[in-house]
Structures are given as C-alpha cells and as structure tokens.
Design a protein around this motif. Structure first.
Motif, short mmCIF file in Angstrom:
data_model
loop_
_atom_site.label_atom_id
_atom_site.label_comp_id
_atom_site.label_asym_id
_atom_site.label_seq_id
_atom_site.Cartn_x
_atom_site.Cartn_y
_atom_site.Cartn_z
N GLY A 215 0.81 -1.20 0.00
CA GLY A 215 0.00 0.00 0.00
C GLY A 215 0.86 1.26 0.00
N GLY A 216 0.22 2.39 0.29
CA GLY A 216 0.94 3.66 0.42
C GLY A 216 1.75 4.02 -0.79
N LYS A 217 3.01 4.44 -0.55
CA LYS A 217 3.88 4.89 -1.62
C LYS A 217 4.20 3.78 -2.61
CE LYS A 217 6.09 8.67 0.92
NZ LYS A 217 7.36 9.24 1.43
N VAL A 218 4.29 2.55 -2.11
CA VAL A 218 4.58 1.42 -3.01
C VAL A 218 3.46 1.28 -4.04
CG1 VAL A 218 4.85 -1.08 -3.14
CG2 VAL A 218 5.99 0.20 -1.33
N GLN A 219 2.21 1.41 -3.57
CA GLN A 219 1.10 1.33 -4.50
C GLN A 219 1.14 2.48 -5.50
OE1 GLN A 219 -3.53 1.99 -3.95
NE2 GLN A 219 -2.96 -0.02 -3.14
N GLU A 220 1.45 3.67 -5.02
CA GLU A 220 1.52 4.83 -5.91
C GLU A 220 2.54 4.64 -7.01
OE1 GLU A 220 2.26 8.26 -3.52
OE2 GLU A 220 0.50 7.96 -2.24
N GLN A 221 3.69 4.03 -6.66
CA GLN A 221 4.75 3.81 -7.65
C GLN A 221 4.41 2.68 -8.61
OE1 GLN A 221 8.18 2.99 -5.23
NE2 GLN A 221 8.18 5.02 -4.27
N VAL A 233 -3.68 -5.68 -7.89
CA VAL A 233 -4.50 -6.28 -6.84
C VAL A 233 -3.82 -6.02 -5.51
CG1 VAL A 233 -5.57 -8.38 -5.96
CG2 VAL A 233 -5.24 -8.10 -8.43
N SER A 234 -4.54 -5.39 -4.59
CA SER A 234 -3.95 -5.01 -3.31
C SER A 234 -4.65 -5.71 -2.15
CB SER A 234 -4.04 -3.50 -3.10
OG SER A 234 -3.46 -3.13 -1.86
N VAL A 235 -3.85 -6.05 -1.14
CA VAL A 235 -4.41 -6.53 0.13
C VAL A 235 -4.09 -5.54 1.24
CG1 VAL A 235 -4.27 -8.96 -0.50
CG2 VAL A 235 -2.32 -7.88 0.63
N ALA A 236 -3.51 -4.38 0.87
CA ALA A 236 -3.07 -3.40 1.85
C ALA A 236 -3.96 -2.16 1.88
CB ALA A 236 -1.62 -3.00 1.57
N ASP A 237 -4.08 -1.48 0.74
CA ASP A 237 -4.90 -0.28 0.63
C ASP A 237 -5.87 -0.41 -0.54
OD1 ASP A 237 -3.68 1.00 2.75
OD2 ASP A 237 -2.22 2.05 1.50
N GLN A 238 -7.06 0.10 -0.36
CA GLN A 238 -8.04 0.11 -1.45
C GLN A 238 -7.50 0.97 -2.59
OE1 GLN A 238 -11.49 -1.27 -1.38
NE2 GLN A 238 -11.21 -0.90 -3.57
N PHE A 255 -10.01 -8.90 0.49
CA PHE A 255 -10.02 -9.30 1.90
C PHE A 255 -10.60 -10.70 1.91
CE2 PHE A 255 -11.44 -9.74 6.25
CZ PHE A 255 -10.47 -9.06 6.97
N ILE A 256 -9.78 -11.67 2.25
CA ILE A 256 -10.14 -13.06 1.99
C ILE A 256 -11.15 -13.60 2.98
CG2 ILE A 256 -7.85 -13.45 1.03
CD1 ILE A 256 -7.49 -15.37 3.57
N GLU A 257 -11.82 -14.66 2.55
CA GLU A 257 -12.71 -15.46 3.38
C GLU A 257 -12.16 -16.90 3.39
OE1 GLU A 257 -15.18 -14.32 5.07
OE2 GLU A 257 -15.23 -12.28 4.23
N PRO A 258 -12.61 -17.73 4.34
CA PRO A 258 -12.19 -19.12 4.32
C PRO A 258 -12.50 -19.78 2.98
CG PRO A 258 -13.32 -18.61 6.37
CD PRO A 258 -13.50 -17.42 5.49
N SER A 259 -11.62 -20.68 2.54
CA SER A 259 -11.84 -21.36 1.26
C SER A 259 -11.17 -22.73 1.26
CB SER A 259 -11.30 -20.52 0.10
OG SER A 259 -11.42 -21.23 -1.12
N SER A 260 -11.95 -23.76 1.47
CA SER A 260 -11.39 -25.11 1.39
C SER A 260 -10.99 -25.44 -0.05
CB SER A 260 -12.40 -26.13 1.92
OG SER A 260 -13.62 -26.07 1.21
N ARG A 261 -11.68 -24.85 -1.02
CA ARG A 261 -11.31 -25.06 -2.43
C ARG A 261 -9.87 -24.64 -2.67
NH1 ARG A 261 -10.66 -21.49 -6.46
NH2 ARG A 261 -11.65 -19.82 -5.25
#
Length: 309
Positions: A215-221, A233-238, A255-261
């Motif tokens: 996220g943050g500056k890394v996402q901006e770059q 695809v981010s898991v840090a910042d929208q 934002f993950i949910e449980p997934s046995s698959r």
C-alpha cells in the motif's frame, strides 16, 4: 484448556494466557486439537483495535486464524472428517481463534493436511496461501507467459505468491531488501529487485499483474509499472478506480474469506513439490507477545508459527 485471549484492545500486554472451557461444536463443526497456529498481521491489527468497526467482537476473544491439528470430535452433520484426521484451516475470523489447545471450526473450512507438510508448515499456509492464490489466480486471472510483480516477495504472502505464480507458468519479478535478494531467487523469482538500490521504474519492465502487499507509496509507484489493460490487486490499501482508469488499467482490493477449495489447490502444489511454506520464527504459546512484536516489525522472512502442542 489454555487459550490466549484479549479482554480489551491495546498492546501486547492485553494478551492473556488463560484456562477456559473447551469450545463446543455445532452440527456442522469439527473440533481440532491445535498442534500449531500462525501469526498474521490481521492478528495484531485486531488486538490493537484497528478493525473493531469492521469485525465487532464481543470480548473476550481468542486470537489466531491459521491452524493445523488433529480432529478430536465431529458434529452430527459432518461426514467428510473423522476423529484422528490431520487437518488445516483458515477458519471464520468472526469466531474464537487458534491461540488455544482446541478450536471449533466449520467442517467446510478445513481440509486434510498433505503428508508432505508437518503441522508447523501446514499452519503457516492457509491465510497467506489463500490470499496469494485469490489475488493471483481468482482475481488477477494470472496465466502462463504473463509477467507478474510481487511486492515484498520475502514476506508471508509474498514468498508463497512467488511459488504459486511460477506454478501458473508466469514470469515472476519480486521486490525485497538487499538482504533478501538471494531468497527471492531461491523461491523461484525470475528477477529479484532490490527496492533500496534504485526507483522501481528504472529496474522493472512493464508487467501484466501486480500483487501489492504494501500500500501507500509502493502502491503509488506501481501504477506506472503496469502494461495497458493490466491489473493491480492489493491486500493493503483500497486502490483508486480513478487512478487505475487514468493509467488504462484495472484495480481490485482483496479481503479473503475461508476457502477449502483454495486449500485443496495449495495441497496439490505441495504434493507436486511446487510449494513449500517458509518458517523463520517459532514460538511456544507462552511467548505470544514476543511473536506479535516480531510480526509488527514487518521484517519476517516467510511466516511466524506458534507451536501449541
């Protein structure tokens, strides 16, 4: 049984190792004797209270949402597991977690553990592995021949993402500090990038997909590193849809949910020797505060595991 619970939000001093009742199971649950759990950033973010509006717990709550262990009881409706099965799971984060001797989880959130994984490795895999798979495969639609950039490739999600991306036939570029360049190569990265040496746009040719765990500056770059039509695809910042549109690319937040698959997919890669979780630190349950502090440094290679029994 022993369990690490918080009765209020705050620092590591809120982590209390207590004796509580063994959890009861519902008809669709299994009871797991916990052999190992793992630390994830979401654990201490919940402890600190950062997510209390998103996940409104009725305190006290037992933390920890990665688990590997042995089934000791099955609910009346459960047919796919039996007592004695060795399983692993990323269970429902709204329920009590795995920093305990026993945990109750829905049967459809667990899968049998590959014999190629010990309990510590199995506990290290679910949350980070589901995250990497969902970002790269389900959302990112990564395919053979594409170029993917994985930020923080030595971290919990990143080190698994490198291996998953290679298994998909992609060309993998991964970033890390100077000290972790060799690790990126060992994990299978085709190009290891030292983000401390030069701006990323001077080191990386355009890619089809970016996994942003920072996220943050890394996402901006990162926007300027995507090919037209590519995806971040981010898991840090929208990520901003407006910025994505301006660059002619797509964006998604996961934002993950449980997934046995997905756990079964990860098991398949483990069986094929294409995926191995990396564990840098192991702590007993009594040292949970030290484990949280290590996670909060943001400098762990791979995963932190709690050896419960």
């Amino acid at each position: 049984m022993r369990a690490v619970r918080i009765h209020q939000y705050g620092g590591t001093d809120t982590l209390q190792l207590e004796q509580i009742d063994t959890p009861k199971i519902n008809a669709d649950d299994i009871l797991i004797k916990v052999k190992a759990a793992a630390i994830n950033p979401v654990d201490w973010k919940i402890r600190e209270g950062y997510l209390q509006e998103f996940i409104p717990y009725l305190l006290p709550v037992t933390l920890g949402w990665d688990v590997a262990g042995i089934v000791t009881a099955v609910g009346a409706q459960v047919t796919e597991f039996k007592v004695g099965d060795e399983v692993f799971s990323r269970p429902d984060i709204s329920r009590d977690g795995s920093y305990a001797d026993y945990i109750s989880v829905k049967a459809d959130e667990a899968v049998l553990k590959s014999a190629k994984l010990d309990f510590a490795q199995a506990a290290a895999l679910p949350l980070a592995g589901i995250t990497a798979w969902q970002c790269l495969v389900d959302v990112g639609q990564l395919s053979a021949g594409q170029r993917v950039l994985i930020h923080a490739g030595a971290g919990g999600v990143g080190h698994l993402a490198i291996q998953i991306a290679k298994a998909q036939g992609a060309t993998v570029i991964a970033t890390a500090s100077t000290a972790n360049q060799d690790l990126l190569t060992q994990l299978g990265a085709d190009q290891a990038v030292d983000y401390t040496k030069a701006p990323l746009n001077e080191q990386i040719e355009p890619v089809d997909l970016i996994l942003d765990t920072m996220g943050g500056k890394v996402q901006e770059q990162s926007w300027a590193l995507l090919k037209k039509g590519g995806m971040l695809v981010s898991v840090a910042d929208q990520p901003s849809e407006e910025v994505a549109k301006a660059h002619g690319v797509k964006a998604a937040f996961v934002f993950i949910e449980p997934s046995s698959r997905i756990l079964r997919e990860l098991n398949t890669l483990v069986e094929a020797n294409q995926l191995t979780p990396l564990i840098e630190h192991r702590f007993p349950l009594e040292q949970i505060a030290e484990a949280h502090l290590q996670s909060q440094t943001g400098r762990t290679r791979g995963k932190i595991v709690i050896e419960v029994s």
